[in-house]
Design a protein around this motif. Structure first.
Motif, PDB file in Angstrom:
ATOM      1  N   ALA A   1      17.076  43.457  78.905  1.00  0.00           N
ATOM      2  CA  ALA A   1      16.281  43.526  78.090  1.00  0.00           C
ATOM      3  C   ALA A   1      15.579  42.823  77.573  1.00  0.00           C
ATOM      4  O   ALA A   1      14.992  42.582  76.641  1.00  0.00           O
ATOM      5  N   THR A   2      15.698  41.013  78.095  1.00  0.00           N
ATOM      6  CA  THR A   2      14.193  40.311  77.380  1.00  0.00           C
ATOM      7  C   THR A   2      13.489  40.857  77.460  1.00  0.00           C
ATOM      8  O   THR A   2      11.889  40.083  77.914  1.00  0.00           O
ATOM      9  N   ALA A   3      13.542  41.260  79.278  1.00  0.00           N
ATOM     10  CA  ALA A   3      11.921  41.920  80.472  1.00  0.00           C
ATOM     11  C   ALA A   3      11.459  42.414  78.902  1.00  0.00           C
ATOM     12  O   ALA A   3      10.427  43.412  78.878  1.00  0.00           O
ATOM     13  N   LEU A   4      12.525  43.994  78.636  1.00  0.00           N
ATOM     14  CA  LEU A   4      11.879  44.864  78.279  1.00  0.00           C
ATOM     15  C   LEU A   4      11.208  44.466  76.157  1.00  0.00           C
ATOM     16  O   LEU A   4      10.873  45.015  75.981  1.00  0.00           O
ATOM     17  N   LEU A   5      12.308  43.889  75.747  1.00  0.00           N
ATOM     18  CA  LEU A   5      11.275  43.130  74.686  1.00  0.00           C
ATOM     19  C   LEU A   5      10.591  42.599  74.421  1.00  0.00           C
ATOM     20  O   LEU A   5       9.307  42.567  73.832  1.00  0.00           O
ATOM     21  N   ALA A   6      10.117  41.210  75.652  1.00  0.00           N
ATOM     22  CA  ALA A   6       8.581  41.290  75.902  1.00  0.00           C
ATOM     23  C   ALA A   6       7.599  42.492  76.793  1.00  0.00           C
ATOM     24  O   ALA A   6       6.231  42.425  76.040  1.00  0.00           O
TER      25      ALA A   6
ATOM     26  N   LEU B   1      18.029  33.872  74.424  1.00  0.00           N
ATOM     27  CA  LEU B   1      17.461  33.908  75.111  1.00  0.00           C
ATOM     28  C   LEU B   1      16.220  34.788  74.793  1.00  0.00           C
ATOM     29  O   LEU B   1      15.155  34.600  75.578  1.00  0.00           O
ATOM     30  N   PHE B   2      16.416  36.562  73.988  1.00  0.00           N
ATOM     31  CA  PHE B   2      15.140  36.510  74.228  1.00  0.00           C
ATOM     32  C   PHE B   2      14.046  35.750  73.287  1.00  0.00           C
ATOM     33  O   PHE B   2      12.763  36.925  73.337  1.00  0.00           O
ATOM     34  N   ALA B   3      14.671  35.628  72.012  1.00  0.00           N
ATOM     35  CA  ALA B   3      13.571  35.212  71.694  1.00  0.00           C
ATOM     36  C   ALA B   3      13.009  33.405  72.497  1.00  0.00           C
ATOM     37  O   ALA B   3      11.197  33.230  72.085  1.00  0.00           O
ATOM     38  N   SER B   4      13.558  33.410  73.410  1.00  0.00           N
ATOM     39  CA  SER B   4      13.284  32.109  74.371  1.00  0.00           C
ATOM     40  C   SER B   4      11.844  31.327  74.588  1.00  0.00           C
ATOM     41  O   SER B   4      11.244  30.794  74.710  1.00  0.00           O
ATOM     42  N   TYR B   5      11.503  33.080  75.193  1.00  0.00           N
ATOM     43  CA  TYR B   5      10.547  33.187  76.073  1.00  0.00           C
ATOM     44  C   TYR B   5       9.372  33.411  75.245  1.00  0.00           C
ATOM     45  O   TYR B   5       7.872  32.528  75.662  1.00  0.00           O
ATOM     46  N   PRO B   6       8.975  34.323  74.296  1.00  0.00           N
ATOM     47  CA  PRO B   6       7.497  33.799  73.894  1.00  0.00           C
ATOM     48  C   PRO B   6       7.478  32.795  72.531  1.00  0.00           C
ATOM     49  O   PRO B   6       6.571  31.823  71.829  1.00  0.00           O
TER      50      PRO B   6
ATOM     51  N   ALA C   1       9.040  40.385  63.932  1.00  0.00           N
ATOM     52  CA  ALA C   1       8.853  41.701  64.457  1.00  0.00           C
ATOM     53  C   ALA C   1      10.110  41.677  65.862  1.00  0.00           C
ATOM     54  O   ALA C   1      10.573  42.664  66.078  1.00  0.00           O
ATOM     55  N   PHE C   2      10.049  40.930  66.432  1.00  0.00           N
ATOM     56  CA  PHE C   2      10.853  40.280  67.986  1.00  0.00           C
ATOM     57  C   PHE C   2      12.027  40.347  67.593  1.00  0.00           C
ATOM     58  O   PHE C   2      12.884  40.743  68.126  1.00  0.00           O
ATOM     59  N   LEU C   3      12.691  39.549  67.226  1.00  0.00           N
ATOM     60  CA  LEU C   3      13.425  39.744  66.290  1.00  0.00           C
ATOM     61  C   LEU C   3      14.274  40.604  66.001  1.00  0.00           C
ATOM     62  O   LEU C   3      15.549  41.286  66.515  1.00  0.00           O
ATOM     63  N   ALA C   4      13.604  41.813  65.177  1.00  0.00           N
ATOM     64  CA  ALA C   4      14.117  42.397  64.784  1.00  0.00           C
ATOM     65  C   ALA C   4      14.519  43.831  65.692  1.00  0.00           C
ATOM     66  O   ALA C   4      15.534  44.104  65.278  1.00  0.00           O
ATOM     67  N   VAL C   5      13.416  43.916  66.047  1.00  0.00           N
ATOM     68  CA  VAL C   5      13.449  44.595  67.189  1.00  0.00           C
ATOM     69  C   VAL C   5      14.683  44.367  68.616  1.00  0.00           C
ATOM     70  O   VAL C   5      15.506  45.210  68.487  1.00  0.00           O
TER      71      VAL C   5
END
Length: 207
Positions: free
Chosen positions: A75-80, A137-142, A184-188
């Motif tokens: 999911a992290t790769a997907l969002l990125a 985790l999703f937000a940590s990368y960007p 936008a990233f967090l919303a998605v």
């Protein structure tokens, strides 16, 4: 996640990521003639770093590494990859005329991966495994990338993207762009968690 078809699909995605990064590397090296300088330029871009993340995650899945097959990592790769595709389309499209390796890398990393990775998640990743806590985790990368980019810019006064160029547009606009992208990233990401739960419930209802 360990089925033959899932591993073959993961191998295809990893190959696309590897070819995209390699094509970009070849193009930049053709202009610089220096491997260290080419590496320094390449790792400035979120697109290239995301290509390497996708290569690591999906290459690991293709090779049967269970740790990398965790839904939260996919999911992290997907969002990125979605962020890469959307930012390129909305903020960067048409700013440069691309040819050769630059064009190949652009197509694979900005257009192909943002389609293939979500399709992989839909088709092969077990649903119901994501939780709101995964947003961190999703937000940590960007966020790490943003800090890294600003530090690089303070060092060499070069910024990979015009909307992060503090020297040209100032801290206010950079903060506004970064804030809008983060929101936008967090919303998605939140929408993805909700979709994951909904798909899990639907599967359970169907038996």
């Amino acid at each position: 996640m360990d089925s033959r078809s899932a591993r073959l699909a993961a191998a295809l995605i990893a190959l696309c990521a590897a070819l995209g990064v390699a094509a970009g590397f070849s193009a930049v090296f053709g202009r610089t003639g220096s491997v260290p300088l080419t590496v320094w330029i390449m790792v400035a871009y979120f697109t290239n770093l995301t290509g390497l993340v996708v290569l690591a995650v999906f290459g690991g899945i293709a090779l049967g590494a269970p740790a990398l097959a965790q839904p939260r990592f996919v999911a992290t790769a997907l969002l990125a990859t979605l962020l890469v595709g959307l930012v390129q389309r909305l903020l960067l499209y048409g700013l440069r005329t691309l040819r050769g390796g630059d064009l190949v890398g652009d197509i694979l990393l900005h257009q192909v991966l943002p389609v293939l990775v979500p399709l992989y998640w839909l088709a092969f990743v077990p649903k119901g495994r994501l939780a709101p806590r995964d947003l961190a985790l999703f937000a940590s990368y960007p966020l790490i990338y943003l800090g890294y980019t600003l530090l690089r810019g303070a060092y060499d006064a070069r910024y990979p993207y015009p909307f992060l160029d503090v020297g040209k547009i100032g801290w206010g606009p950079v903060a506004a762009y970064a804030g809008a992208i983060a929101a936008a990233f967090l919303a998605v990401g939140w929408a993805l968690v909700l979709l994951d739960r909904r798909l899990a419930r639907r599967k359970a209802a169907l038996g």
